[in-house]
Enzyme design. Structure first.
Site, PDB file in Angstrom:
ATOM      1  N   ASP A   1       0.859  -1.175   0.000  1.00 45.00           N
ATOM      2  CA  ASP A   1       0.000   0.000   0.000  1.00 45.00           C
ATOM      3  C   ASP A   1       0.905   1.239   0.000  1.00 45.00           C
ATOM      4  OD1 ASP A   1      -2.430   1.588   0.469  1.00 45.00           O
ATOM      5  OD2 ASP A   1      -1.626   1.841   2.490  1.00 45.00           O
TER       6      ASP A   1
ATOM      7  N   ASP B   1      -0.255   5.088   0.940  1.00 53.24           N
ATOM      8  CA  ASP B   1      -0.530   6.059   1.998  1.00 53.24           C
ATOM      9  C   ASP B   1      -0.456   5.415   3.376  1.00 53.24           C
ATOM     10  OD1 ASP B   1      -1.033   8.287   0.286  1.00 53.24           O
ATOM     11  OD2 ASP B   1      -3.005   7.456  -0.168  1.00 53.24           O
TER      12      ASP B   1
END
Length: 338
Positions: free
Chosen positions: A74, A76
């Protein structure tokens, strides 16, 4: 699409932790440029619920070798810091300023409405998925209507509070040297993520592929549409490879390295990095043999630790740096006995 949260820093008593023996993290691999991973004390922010299971997974991935390994991450609050200069760091969506205050305000109003729904425990997943598709679609339409430009993206990143965790660059470099692909899965905006890499890292990595929503600009650098199917927070998984744009010219597949969808799916061992329980679904479309999942629990630790430690093989607390993952990656690629 996060904007700002308050962070609670909690130091748990030692009895909450399974402390990993030093020999487990011992790295016998020589780094090309001698990455300084020693001296980073992570025992106070590291949680492992089942150490024996983790050790077995490490042994299996090491036995198969680097050619069978890929990293799925991922973006963020996973690759990037949760807190920047004592405030909530920007997300790749949240940093964006269109240069049009009216449309910035409209996007923020959407955030205020939909964000609580995203994390509501009472909304069924099918209904929540429809809401997320609706939110992302409306936001993308506002970006087009508001006249977003390439210049606005560059300026937004330059003025943003976004930063990579310490050790991310060293991790990417280590994996690049071993031709191990890194798939960055994000429900954000690929063009912004690439601009963050350019401005904050000042280099590209040929093994990095970004699977995210990609923009299409006209000859004047004005946003006119989005390419491919919508990727939102609840459909962000390996199937997104089939709907994502090919590797960006500036960020992959040079010097003969191939990490397209077909070859990536042949890499059946996975190191997965995320900060949300939903990120565990990023490998759903891959028929993997062994997966080691690493979770970054940045906030609301007291309420979430129990679920995170059961879901992830390793959990790092309090916005920890990436050094533990660097050591784990070197362990997975080592041919020497532990």
């Amino acid at each position: 699409m996060n904007y700002r949260y308050q962070r609670s820093i909690i130091t748990f008593p030692a009895r909450f932790f399974i402390i990993i023996p030093c020999r487990f993290w011992h790295c016998r691999v020589s780094f090309k440029n001698r990455m300084a991973t020693e001296g980073h004390e992570l025992s106070n922010v590291t949680v492992v619920d089942d150490l024996l299971s983790l050790q077995k997974k490490i042994a299996a991935i090491r036995m198969a070798g680097p050619s069978k390994l890929q990293v799925i991450a991922d973006f963020d609050a996973t690759l990037t810091k949760y807190m920047v200069n004592d405030r909530r760091g920007h997300s790749s969506h949240g940093l964006l300023r269109q240069g049009n205050p009216e449309y910035d305000a409209k996007r923020h109003a959407l955030y205020e409405y939909y964000h609580p729904l995203e994390f509501s425990p009472t909304i069924p997943i099918q209904e929540k998925t429809k809401l997320m598709k609706e939110w992302w679609g409306k936001t993308h339409n506002l970006l087009i209507e508001g006249g977003l430009t390439c210049d606005a993206i560059r300026e937004s990143v330059a003025n943003s509070a976004i930063a990579f965790r310490d050790g991310v660059v060293e991790l990417f470099q280590f994996l690049e040297e071993r031709d191990i692909p890194v798939l960055i899965f994000s429900a954000g905006l690929a063009d912004i993520i690439e601009e963050v890499l350019r401005q904050k890292v000042h280099r590209s990595f040929r093994n990095v592929k970004i699977v995210s929503n990609r923009m299409v600009f006209d000859d004047n650098g004005r946003l006119i549409s989005f390419k491919g199917k919508l990727i939102h927070s609840l459909n962000k998984n390996e199937h997104a490879l089939d709907m994502a744009a090919p590797v960006h010219e500036h960020l992959g597949d040079v010097d003969g390295v191939s990490d397209d969808s077909a070859s990536v799916k042949k890499r059946t061992n996975v190191l997965l990095l995320g900060d949300h329980l939903g990120d565990l679904g990023m490998s759903d479309g891959l028929d993997y043999e062994t997966r080691i999942s690493v979770g970054f629990l940045n906030d609301n630790i007291e309420n979430n630790l129990a679920s995170y430690r059961k879901a992830f093989d390793v959990v790092y607390l309090n916005d920890a740096p990436m050094w533990g993952v660097v050591k784990l990656a070197s362990q997975l690629c080592s041919t020497a006995s532990a």
